[in-house]
Design a protein around this motif. Structure first.
Motif, PDB file in Angstrom:
ATOM      1  N   ARG A  33     -26.106  14.771  -9.495  1.00  0.00           N
ATOM      2  CA  ARG A  33     -26.435  13.931  -8.336  1.00  0.00           C
ATOM      3  C   ARG A  33     -27.936  13.884  -8.116  1.00  0.00           C
ATOM      4  NH1 ARG A  33     -22.289  16.996  -6.119  1.00  0.00           N
ATOM      5  NH2 ARG A  33     -23.664  18.035  -4.636  1.00  0.00           N
ATOM      6  N   ARG A  34     -28.596  15.016  -8.308  1.00  0.00           N
ATOM      7  CA  ARG A  34     -30.045  15.056  -8.118  1.00  0.00           C
ATOM      8  C   ARG A  34     -30.766  14.167  -9.127  1.00  0.00           C
ATOM      9  NH1 ARG A  34     -33.359  17.105 -11.962  1.00  0.00           N
ATOM     10  NH2 ARG A  34     -32.241  19.072 -12.042  1.00  0.00           N
TER      11      ARG A  34
ATOM     12  N   LYS B 110     -35.610  14.866 -15.390  1.00  0.00           N
ATOM     13  CA  LYS B 110     -35.438  13.423 -15.467  1.00  0.00           C
ATOM     14  C   LYS B 110     -34.410  12.982 -16.495  1.00  0.00           C
ATOM     15  CE  LYS B 110     -40.164  12.343 -13.975  1.00  0.00           C
ATOM     16  NZ  LYS B 110     -41.417  11.654 -14.338  1.00  0.00           N
TER      17      LYS B 110
ATOM     18  N   ALA C 100     -31.259  14.498  -1.708  1.00  0.00           N
ATOM     19  CA  ALA C 100     -32.193  15.367  -0.983  1.00  0.00           C
ATOM     20  C   ALA C 100     -31.670  15.827   0.382  1.00  0.00           C
ATOM     21  CB  ALA C 100     -33.544  14.673  -0.839  1.00  0.00           C
ATOM     22  N   PRO C 101     -31.068  14.953   1.211  1.00  0.00           N
ATOM     23  CA  PRO C 101     -30.598  15.411   2.523  1.00  0.00           C
ATOM     24  C   PRO C 101     -29.381  16.325   2.470  1.00  0.00           C
ATOM     25  CG  PRO C 101     -30.911  13.015   2.476  1.00  0.00           C
ATOM     26  CD  PRO C 101     -30.959  13.484   1.071  1.00  0.00           C
ATOM     27  N   GLU C 102     -28.786  16.523   1.295  1.00  0.00           N
ATOM     28  CA  GLU C 102     -27.598  17.381   1.219  1.00  0.00           C
ATOM     29  C   GLU C 102     -27.881  18.809   1.668  1.00  0.00           C
ATOM     30  OE1 GLU C 102     -25.288  17.433  -2.327  1.00  0.00           O
ATOM     31  OE2 GLU C 102     -25.218  15.252  -2.527  1.00  0.00           O
TER      32      GLU C 102
ATOM     33  N   TRP D  13     -32.559  21.767  -8.435  1.00  0.00           N
ATOM     34  CA  TRP D  13     -33.880  21.179  -8.681  1.00  0.00           C
ATOM     35  C   TRP D  13     -34.554  21.737  -9.923  1.00  0.00           C
ATOM     36  CZ3 TRP D  13     -35.459  16.885  -6.359  1.00  0.00           C
ATOM     37  CH2 TRP D  13     -34.778  16.497  -5.197  1.00  0.00           C
TER      38      TRP D  13
ATOM     39  N   PHE E  55     -29.219  10.194  -8.303  1.00  0.00           N
ATOM     40  CA  PHE E  55     -29.456   9.630  -6.969  1.00  0.00           C
ATOM     41  C   PHE E  55     -30.299  10.600  -6.134  1.00  0.00           C
ATOM     42  CE2 PHE E  55     -25.440   7.601  -8.252  1.00  0.00           C
ATOM     43  CZ  PHE E  55     -25.766   6.261  -8.064  1.00  0.00           C
ATOM     44  N   PRO E  56     -31.558  10.834  -6.510  1.00  0.00           N
ATOM     45  CA  PRO E  56     -32.366  11.859  -5.835  1.00  0.00           C
ATOM     46  C   PRO E  56     -32.574  11.610  -4.343  1.00  0.00           C
ATOM     47  CG  PRO E  56     -33.718  10.503  -7.289  1.00  0.00           C
ATOM     48  CD  PRO E  56     -32.299  10.179  -7.603  1.00  0.00           C
ATOM     49  N   LEU E  57     -32.727  10.353  -3.918  1.00  0.00           N
ATOM     50  CA  LEU E  57     -32.971  10.080  -2.496  1.00  0.00           C
ATOM     51  C   LEU E  57     -31.738  10.361  -1.653  1.00  0.00           C
ATOM     52  CD1 LEU E  57     -35.113   6.814  -2.654  1.00  0.00           C
ATOM     53  CD2 LEU E  57     -35.872   9.175  -2.340  1.00  0.00           C
ATOM     54  N   PHE E  58     -30.559  10.108  -2.198  1.00  0.00           N
ATOM     55  CA  PHE E  58     -29.329  10.428  -1.474  1.00  0.00           C
ATOM     56  C   PHE E  58     -29.028  11.921  -1.544  1.00  0.00           C
ATOM     57  CE2 PHE E  58     -28.665   5.887  -2.205  1.00  0.00           C
ATOM     58  CZ  PHE E  58     -28.164   5.482  -0.972  1.00  0.00           C
TER      59      PHE E  58
ATOM     60  N   LYS F 205     -24.435   2.038 -10.102  1.00  0.00           N
ATOM     61  CA  LYS F 205     -25.652   1.228 -10.179  1.00  0.00           C
ATOM     62  C   LYS F 205     -25.378  -0.136 -10.795  1.00  0.00           C
ATOM     63  CE  LYS F 205     -28.716   5.247 -10.326  1.00  0.00           C
ATOM     64  NZ  LYS F 205     -29.773   5.995 -11.056  1.00  0.00           N
TER      65      LYS F 205
END
Length: 378
Positions: free
Chosen positions: A270-271, A370, A279-281, A353, A274-277, A231
């Protein structure tokens, strides 16, 4: 509905194959010499350590045998009573020509014990180029050259993913399949299309760049120092780039619990970061396209077993070919290890999650939804 399921399966198979092709193009075979490097500036290598590992003697010997004109080794150990210090002193005595130091103590700047261990080494580094290297990286002689050769005009950080090597037992084979043709493949494919993510195993920094933007303390902005590094570099307008040939991490023996807990921990990190990256895992691996394809076959009234076999071959054969082409670990256990890995992938994703506590390098840690906390050492 049948067409939709078939299309979903075809898209996932195509994406999987494309990632293998891109990663295969981006990486060179393990053992390939580093590209020529014109600038051979002095380098400080900071190695955080905690305890004696199965390959400690060899990884230490490798660190003292690098083919680079001038470098220093700074070993960081949190406890002055850690038995690894004796091994370090033996290596230092055997290689007096290499400038090396052992620093003990810990600076609690974050919930990340490895980063806390690195602070003193970073501040003691004498050179502008600094490598943060995990103690279990098996450095080739041209280790520094590979990292330096990974730099480009827009590079803010050069990293290497770990490649699992020397597994002992089935679960170590499973970990190889997680690390190599799964995680390394996707990380290199992402970097090749402009989404480079830092990997904390080996990170080459230009020290003035980081010191001018908050110093090593800036890496405490996230629970994982590589996420914070990614980041920060992106915010400064730079990119994270990877070496052309990633470095080996010898695994030794692994238990089912060790593999599960390690993958669950990394997934939660990772969750959180970078949650948006992340999620598709859940769509990675063979199970999602296999489920879609078999469902489509049943709805179409065709042979579901034949479709399942075709999908499995389309997913696994290119992946095994990638491992063979790059000189990574491929054995008669690799296929069953990949299958077990792919069964674990959605379970690990679901587990990530929730909140959870684990012990990392002797430190009890809790990763919530968080935030993360570092508790008292155990």
């Amino acid at each position: 509905m049948a067409i939709a399921f078939a299309a979903a399966a075809a898209i996932l198979i195509a994406i999987n194959l494309l990632s293998i092709i891109i990663a295969g193009w981006r990486m060179v075979r393990t053992g390939t010499p580093a590209p020529p490097v014109m600038e051979r500036s002095p380098v400080s290598i900071v190695v955080p350590s905690n305890g004696i590992e199965p390959f400690t003697t060899e990884t230490l010997a490798r660190a003292f045998a690098l083919d680079w004109p001038q470098y220093e080794l700074i070993f960081c150990v949190a406890s002055p009573r850690d038995p690894v210090i004796a091994e370090m002193r033996k290596a230092m005595a055997a290689h007096p020509a290499v400038h090396a130091r052992i620093l003990t103590g810990e600076d609690r700047i974050s919930a990340n014990p490895k980063l806390n261990n690195c602070v003193k080494g970073w501040k003691a580094a004498r050179h502008d180029w600094v490598v943060l290297a995990d103690s279990n990286v098996l450095m080739p002689r041209d280790y520094v050259a590979h990292l330096m050769a990974g730099r480009r005009k827009n590079t803010g950080l050069v990293c290497s993913t770990p490649i699992g090597a020397r597994p002992q037992g089935f679960w170590a084979e499973v970990e190889c399949m997680f690390l190599n043709t799964q995680q390394a493949r996707w990380q290199y494919a992402g970097e090749a299309v402009g989404f480079g993510f830092a990997q904390g195993k080996s990170m080459l920094w230009f020290k003035p760049l980081l010191d001018g933007n908050g110093g090593i303390e800036a890496l405490a902005n996230e629970i994982a120092e590589d996420a914070a590094a990614t980041k920060l570099v992106n915010r400064l307008g730079y990119k994270v780039h990877l070496v052309s040939s990633p470095f080996d991490q010898p695994l030794g023996r692994r238990s089912r619990h060790e593999v599960w807990s390690r993958q669950a921990r990394w997934a939660r990190l990772r969750r959180v970061t970078f949650p948006l990256f992340f999620a598709p895992e859940v769509l990675l691996g063979a199970l999602p396209p296999l489920l879609f394809a078999v469902t489509a076959a049943i709805l179409f009234g065709v042979n579901a077993y034949a479709v399942a076999a075709a999908v499995t071959a389309a997913i696994y054969l290119p992946e095994l070919a990638l491992g063979l082409a790059k000189g990574w670990r491929v054995s008669f256990l690799s296929l069953p290890a990949i299958i077990v890995r792919d069964v674990m992938l959605p379970l690990v994703w679901i587990r990530s999650w929730g909140s959870g506590a684990f012990v990392w390098r002797g430190n009890a840690m809790t990763i919530g939804t968080k935030d993360c906390e570092l508790e008292e050492a155990v």
